[in-house]
Scaffold this active site. Structure first.
Site, PDB file in Angstrom:
ATOM      1  N   LYS A 194       0.644  -1.297  -0.020  1.00 16.44           N
ATOM      2  CA  LYS A 194      -0.015   0.087  -0.093  1.00 16.44           C
ATOM      3  C   LYS A 194       0.919   1.122  -0.002  1.00 16.44           C
ATOM      4  CE  LYS A 194      -1.745   2.651   3.410  1.00 16.44           C
ATOM      5  NZ  LYS A 194      -1.748   4.063   2.620  1.00 16.44           N
ATOM      6  N   SER A 247       5.731   6.524  10.516  1.00 20.99           N
ATOM      7  CA  SER A 247       5.597   7.365  11.669  1.00 20.99           C
ATOM      8  C   SER A 247       5.970   6.330  13.040  1.00 20.99           C
ATOM      9  CB  SER A 247       4.556   8.235  12.052  1.00 20.99           C
ATOM     10  OG  SER A 247       3.318   7.528  12.325  1.00 20.99           O
ATOM     11  N   THR A 248       6.656   6.769  14.024  1.00 25.04           N
ATOM     12  CA  THR A 248       6.770   5.994  15.303  1.00 25.04           C
ATOM     13  C   THR A 248       5.329   5.755  15.872  1.00 25.04           C
ATOM     14  OG1 THR A 248       8.887   6.757  15.791  1.00 25.04           O
ATOM     15  CG2 THR A 248       7.895   6.021  17.407  1.00 25.04           C
ATOM     16  N   GLU A 249       4.589   6.509  15.614  1.00 24.56           N
ATOM     17  CA  GLU A 249       2.999   6.473  16.234  1.00 24.56           C
ATOM     18  C   GLU A 249       2.313   5.299  15.439  1.00 24.56           C
ATOM     19  OE1 GLU A 249       1.115   9.874  15.356  1.00 24.56           O
ATOM     20  OE2 GLU A 249      -1.008   9.330  16.157  1.00 24.56           O
ATOM     21  N   GLY A 251       3.835   2.897  13.803  1.00 25.52           N
ATOM     22  CA  GLY A 251       4.537   1.613  14.196  1.00 25.52           C
ATOM     23  C   GLY A 251       4.134   1.124  15.342  1.00 25.52           C
ATOM     24  N   GLU A 268      10.448   0.609  10.100  1.00 23.92           N
ATOM     25  CA  GLU A 268      11.202   1.844   9.810  1.00 23.92           C
ATOM     26  C   GLU A 268      10.638   3.003  10.086  1.00 23.92           C
ATOM     27  OE1 GLU A 268      14.209   1.427   9.102  1.00 23.92           O
ATOM     28  OE2 GLU A 268      14.529  -0.683   8.116  1.00 23.92           O
ATOM     29  N   CYS A 302      13.368  10.871   6.799  1.00 23.84           N
ATOM     30  CA  CYS A 302      13.342  10.114   8.225  1.00 23.84           C
ATOM     31  C   CYS A 302      14.695  10.456   8.805  1.00 23.84           C
ATOM     32  CB  CYS A 302      13.046   8.636   8.178  1.00 23.84           C
ATOM     33  SG  CYS A 302      14.064   7.928   6.816  1.00 23.84           S
ATOM     34  N   GLU A 399      10.009  14.859  16.145  1.00 28.59           N
ATOM     35  CA  GLU A 399      10.275  15.055  14.612  1.00 28.59           C
ATOM     36  C   GLU A 399       9.328  16.032  13.740  1.00 28.59           C
ATOM     37  OE1 GLU A 399       8.903  11.612  12.488  1.00 28.59           O
ATOM     38  OE2 GLU A 399      10.696  11.705  11.184  1.00 28.59           O
TER      39      GLU A 399
END
Ligand code: NAP
Ligand code: MG
Length: 490
Positions: A194, A247-249, A251, A268, A302, A399
């Site tokens: 996607k 994003s970490t969120e 992730g 990642e 990133c 970030e």
């Protein structure tokens, strides 16, 4: 599209003439369906969304919105292709298909570059010289591994995982697709991918390439949509591996969703990379590297060098040179070959960046932006630096994902190192010094997946990439990138 914006008024009055890349050779359909089993098919709901050009706010195409049922259809196509075709092919034959994709991408590079810049807002120079050639290079590199996996893991028996579900962001649309698809196929997996909602077009063009390369139907399936489509991939029970970049969120949401499911995964995630300049560095070269590290691709990177630590004795000189250099950066038409900084990818991302500019000022930092004009329509942000910041400031910790640099100073190597490592992220970093010994001391101690020395933002398919701490789990690229798509049997 405004050409005025891409002209640069220097003090002595001269300007670059506009040098727009032509769009004559590019064809974009009005509408794209979902790519399943080598065909473009209607989404079950009949729903479509627009993808726009962020430099003009004009609609480029309408794109199918895949539901859970569509994702299921794509996964079934991928499973069937895995069982009936791809896993039965000789590895060298699989490699030939991947080489074919690489060659077609190379042949159609100009077209892909223009579409990447139209859909995502990045300068044509970046799409043309970095994104598209590197995407082709990834396919070439992993094509070569397809029949050599046994040499990559001597004494182990490498076996494909099955169906890989892959979800990617908007900052390097085609390159991220290549990072994901090339190693998956080389290792014998099939794929459901996607792309991001705001940048689906080069993935749709890649679908055409895959069809034209005659891959067995269902080996690569590309489903478009927003976060819900991504979640449907993550939660699908018949997927063996999740590869996510974003994003970490998100992730974290994904890691929770697949806990206990037995799915293998790589994540990642975000970054807040630091560059550190020692007094003995070649200052002009360092300034150029800092500019490249944070303003390249609008800071939508990133591993962007969004924090800068300068040794106190050279801080005034570095900041003055940075400000001078910022004045010469050309912000504007992404299709103009002179442009350094293109459009911010979306209205939402611009809002995020602007909210951080406000936060930075409210936290008491001093903001400096270049004085260039920006076009009236589209989404733009001038290159921006903050000085007078401290470690606890949000603009230093969080970030921003825009052309915004936070600058601090340090006195000793130890102090600099502490400050560099004082972050929840650990994706990349940069060291600028004339002394080899300092490079080795710093690069060993910076807690980040990639550390560059006297350069920044250099990528190569043979080199692994990935994060420490909240920047992710697992590695992509190089040999490590194969491991992520294989079971290694004893
Ligand atoms: P994002 O919001 O996390 O989105 C990434 C992808 O995930 C998009 O395709 C998104 O769909 C999809 N998604 C959203 N919610 C989801 C959910 N609940 N389940 C599954 N998929 C979901 O990130 P972004 O804003 O697009 O990209 C910027 C971020 O990516 C930054 O944090 C950056 O650092 C990171 N990044 C990391 C690397 C790396 O290699 N470490 C490389 C590039 C970017 P939509 O299209 O609807 O958003
Ligand atoms: Mg777009």
């Amino acid at each position: 599209m405004s050409t005025e914006s891409s002209k640069l008024a220097f003090d002595d009055g001269w300007q670059y003439a506009p040098a727009p890349e032509s769009t004559d050779h590019v064809s974009i359909d009005d509408q794209y369906g979902l790519f399943i089993g080598n065909e473009f098919v209607e989404p079950e709901s009949g729903r479509y969304f627009d993808t726009i050009n962020p430099a003009t706010e004009e609609q480029l195409a309408s794109i199918a919105d895949a539901s859970e049922a569509d994702v299921d259809r794509a996964v079934r196509a991928a499973r069937k292709a895995y069982s009936d075709a791809w896993s039965k092919l000789k590895a060298a034959e699989r490699g030939k298909y991947i080489f074919r994709i690489a060659r077609i991408l190379q042949e159609r590079a100009r077209e892909f570059s223009v579409i990447e810049s139209l859909d995502g807002g990045k300068p044509i120079r970046d799409s043309r010289d970095i994104d598209i050639p590197l995407a082709a290079a990834h396919f070439f590199y992993y094509a070569g591994w397809a029949d050599k996996l046994a040499y990559a893991f001597p004494g182990r028996n490498p076996v494909a995982l099955g169906v890989a579900g892959q979800v990617i962001p908007w900052n390097f649309p085609l390159l991220m697709a290549a990072w994901k698809i090339a190693p998956a196929l080389a290792c014998g997996n099939t794929v459901v991918l996607k792309p991001a909602e705001t940048t689906p077009l080069t993935a749709m063009k890649l679908a055409e390439v895959i069809r034209d390369a005659d891959l067995p139907p269902g080996v690569v399936n590309i489903v478009t949509g927003a976060g819900d489509t991504g979640a449907a991939i993550v939660n699908h029970p018949d997927i063996d591996k999740i590869a996510f970049t974003g994003s970490t969120e998100v992730g974290r949401i994904i890691q929770r969703a697949i806990a206990g499911s037995g799915k293998k995964y790589t994540l990642e995630l975000g970054g807040k990379a630091a560059n550190i300049i020692f007094a003995d560095a070649a200052i002009d070269q360092a300034v150029e590297g800092i500019v490249n590290g944070i303003f390249f691709n609008q800071g939508h990177v990133c591993c962007a060098g969004s924090r800068l630590f300068v040794q106190e004795s050279v801080a005034d000189e570095v900041i003055a040179k940075l400000k001078d250099r910022m004045e010469t950066l050309i912000v504007g038409d992404p299709l103009d070959k002179n442009t350094d900084i293109g459009a911010i990818n979306s209205a939402r991302q611009l809002e995020t960046i602007e909210s951080y500019l406000k936060v930075g000022r409210e936290e008491g930092a001093e903001m400096h932006q270049s004085s260039c004009d920006v076009p009236d329509t589209g989404y733009w942000c001038r290159p921006t630096i903050f000085t007078g910041v401290s470690q606890s400031n949000r603009i230093v910790q969080e970030e921003i994902f825009g052309p915004v640099l936070a600058i601090q100073t340090f006195r000793t190597l130890e102090e600099g190192l502490d400050k560099v490592n004082n972050t929840p992220y650990g994706l990349s970093g940069g060291v600028w010094t004339d002394k080899g010994a300092k490079i080795f001391r710093m690069t060993r101690k910076i807690r980040a997946g990639v550390v560059w020395a006297n350069t920044f933002n250099k990528f190569d398919p043979t080199s692994p990439f990935g994060g420490y701490k909240e920047s992710g789990v697992g590695r992509e690229g190089g040999l490590h990138g194969l491991d992520a798509y294989l079971k290694l049997e004893a």
